[in-house]
Scaffold this active site. Sequence first.
Site, PDB file in Angstrom:
ATOM      1  N   LYS A  62       3.620  -3.015 108.411  1.00 26.25           N
ATOM      2  CA  LYS A  62       4.444  -2.401 109.112  1.00 26.25           C
ATOM      3  C   LYS A  62       3.544  -1.754 110.550  1.00 26.25           C
ATOM      4  CE  LYS A  62       5.740   2.098 108.030  1.00 26.25           C
ATOM      5  NZ  LYS A  62       5.448   2.603 109.582  1.00 26.25           N
ATOM      6  N   ARG A  94      10.324   0.827 114.763  1.00 25.17           N
ATOM      7  CA  ARG A  94      10.677   1.396 116.142  1.00 25.17           C
ATOM      8  C   ARG A  94      11.541   2.455 116.206  1.00 25.17           C
ATOM      9  NH1 ARG A  94      12.354   3.153 119.851  1.00 25.17           N
ATOM     10  NH2 ARG A  94      12.302   2.653 122.029  1.00 25.17           N
ATOM     11  N   LYS A  95      12.582   2.389 114.861  1.00 23.73           N
ATOM     12  CA  LYS A  95      13.438   3.475 114.841  1.00 23.73           C
ATOM     13  C   LYS A  95      14.492   3.526 116.253  1.00 23.73           C
ATOM     14  CE  LYS A  95      10.887   6.777 111.813  1.00 23.73           C
ATOM     15  NZ  LYS A  95       9.273   6.055 111.933  1.00 23.73           N
ATOM     16  N   TYR A 232       5.083  13.457 100.236  1.00 22.10           N
ATOM     17  CA  TYR A 232       4.937  12.320  99.641  1.00 22.10           C
ATOM     18  C   TYR A 232       5.299  12.185  98.228  1.00 22.10           C
ATOM     19  CZ  TYR A 232       1.440  11.008 103.073  1.00 22.10           C
ATOM     20  OH  TYR A 232       0.739  10.830 104.266  1.00 22.10           O
ATOM     21  N   ARG A 250      -1.829   6.423 105.285  1.00 24.40           N
ATOM     22  CA  ARG A 250      -2.857   6.804 105.190  1.00 24.40           C
ATOM     23  C   ARG A 250      -3.442   6.579 103.664  1.00 24.40           C
ATOM     24  NH1 ARG A 250      -1.061  11.896 108.489  1.00 24.40           N
ATOM     25  NH2 ARG A 250       0.841  11.271 107.702  1.00 24.40           N
TER      26      ARG A 250
HETATM   27  O1  6AU Z   1       1.834   7.072 104.603  1.00 20.53           O
HETATM   28  P1  6AU Z   1       1.425   7.720 106.064  1.00 20.53           P
HETATM   29  O2  6AU Z   1       2.113   9.266 105.822  1.00 20.53           O
HETATM   30  O3  6AU Z   1       0.408   7.642 106.558  1.00 20.53           O
HETATM   31  O4  6AU Z   1       2.616   6.941 107.068  1.00 20.53           O
HETATM   32  C1  6AU Z   1       3.975   6.800 106.769  1.00 20.53           C
HETATM   33  C2  6AU Z   1       4.687   6.064 107.715  1.00 20.53           C
HETATM   34  C3  6AU Z   1       4.660   6.395 109.321  1.00 20.53           C
HETATM   35  C4  6AU Z   1       5.690   6.994 109.536  1.00 20.53           C
HETATM   36  O5  6AU Z   1       6.139   6.674 110.906  1.00 20.53           O
HETATM   37  C5  6AU Z   1       7.004   6.363 108.703  1.00 20.53           C
HETATM   38  O6  6AU Z   1       5.959   5.661 107.604  1.00 20.53           O
HETATM   39  N1  6AU Z   1       8.112   7.068 108.058  1.00 20.53           N
HETATM   40  C6  6AU Z   1       9.447   6.615 108.067  1.00 20.53           C
HETATM   41  C7  6AU Z   1       9.634   5.275 108.606  1.00 20.53           C
HETATM   42  C8  6AU Z   1       8.925   3.825 108.034  1.00 20.53           C
HETATM   43  O7  6AU Z   1      10.518   4.921 109.302  1.00 20.53           O
HETATM   44  C9  6AU Z   1      10.313   7.413 107.982  1.00 20.53           C
HETATM   45  C10 6AU Z   1      10.142   8.643 107.420  1.00 20.53           C
HETATM   46  O8  6AU Z   1      11.168   9.299 106.974  1.00 20.53           O
HETATM   47  N2  6AU Z   1       8.847   8.915 107.211  1.00 20.53           N
HETATM   48  C11 6AU Z   1       7.770   8.166 107.529  1.00 20.53           C
HETATM   49  O9  6AU Z   1       6.547   8.565 107.397  1.00 20.53           O
HETATM   50  O10 6AU Z   1       4.404   5.241 110.230  1.00 20.53           O
END
Ligand code: 6AU
Length: 282
Positions: A62, A94-95, A232, A250
């Site tokens: 992603k 890209r939402k 999370y 992360r």
């Molecule tokens: O595991 P993280 O917290 O480091 O990253 C989470 C990733 C980020 C966010 O832009 C994305 O997931 N995300 C999305 C997506 C995938 O659409 C939706 C959401 O509700 N929360 C979220 O964190 O790249």
Amino acid sequence: MSSKSGLPYHIRATTNPHPVARKLFAVAERKKSNLIISADLTDTKSLLECADELGPFISVFKTHIDIIHDFGDETVRGLKSLARKHDFLIFEDRKFVDIGSTAQKQYHGGALRISEWADIVNVSLLGGDGVVNALGQVITDETFPYRGQRALLLLAEMTTAGSLAVEKYTERCVAVARKNGIAAGVMGFVATRGLEDVGNEPGVERDEDEDFVVFTTGINSSQSDNVLGQKYQTPEAAIRGGSDFIIAGRGIYASEDRVQAAKQYQAEGWAAYVARIGPGHY
Ligand code: 6AU
């Protein structure tokens, strides 16, 4: 939970109505991985190194391509060739949320040429479903070179504290997917859980055979939230709750040994899936 989420991926790889979902389930089965790495890195070299290093353990890579400060041909060529080398799909996070005609220009052509290299993109329904039809028009057009190879996910929920993507909004996403989603290229949702039991808008029936794919973000094995509002859940909790693919950022790329972390998330996600489908399959 739907009957479909209790089925093995190799079955869904043959029965799912969406060609990209079939391909995705086949990849997951081959690699024994329902893991998606969220590579929120900001330069081409780091992005491609991450894809090359973690590629063997994931089913989807992603990206947030608009944070890559040196984006260009090398980024696109590199991503495509690593996707082939390691057998993964690419999801550009890209939402899309604008009016249909603007979203079309952001998706197809433009500075980032997303339609050329991303198998999957996500769309927010905050502005209604025009954006789904607009991108659907591009990816189903007879002259589009990647016809049948592109999919949309509806951003049905968000993991952020105070998110407004709840209740009616989430129900609307499910209804849009059910109504004309497949024809427009919708493969499923980004959500925190399975959504089969959500949504009963009048006139929108749930097809018993529906098999929308759920990608769940906000996955971390050891943290429950962070200072910027991210919430999370563990890989196990997400899969048990009806998610099909887990997205971790992360938790993996910021750990001391990201290969080891990726292997651990892959194993946890896969074990949870095997437990969900029940004994006798593997
Ligand atoms: O595991 P993280 O917290 O480091 O990253 C989470 C990733 C980020 C966010 O832009 C994305 O997931 N995300 C999305 C997506 C995938 O659409 C939706 C959401 O509700 N929360 C979220 O964190 O790249």
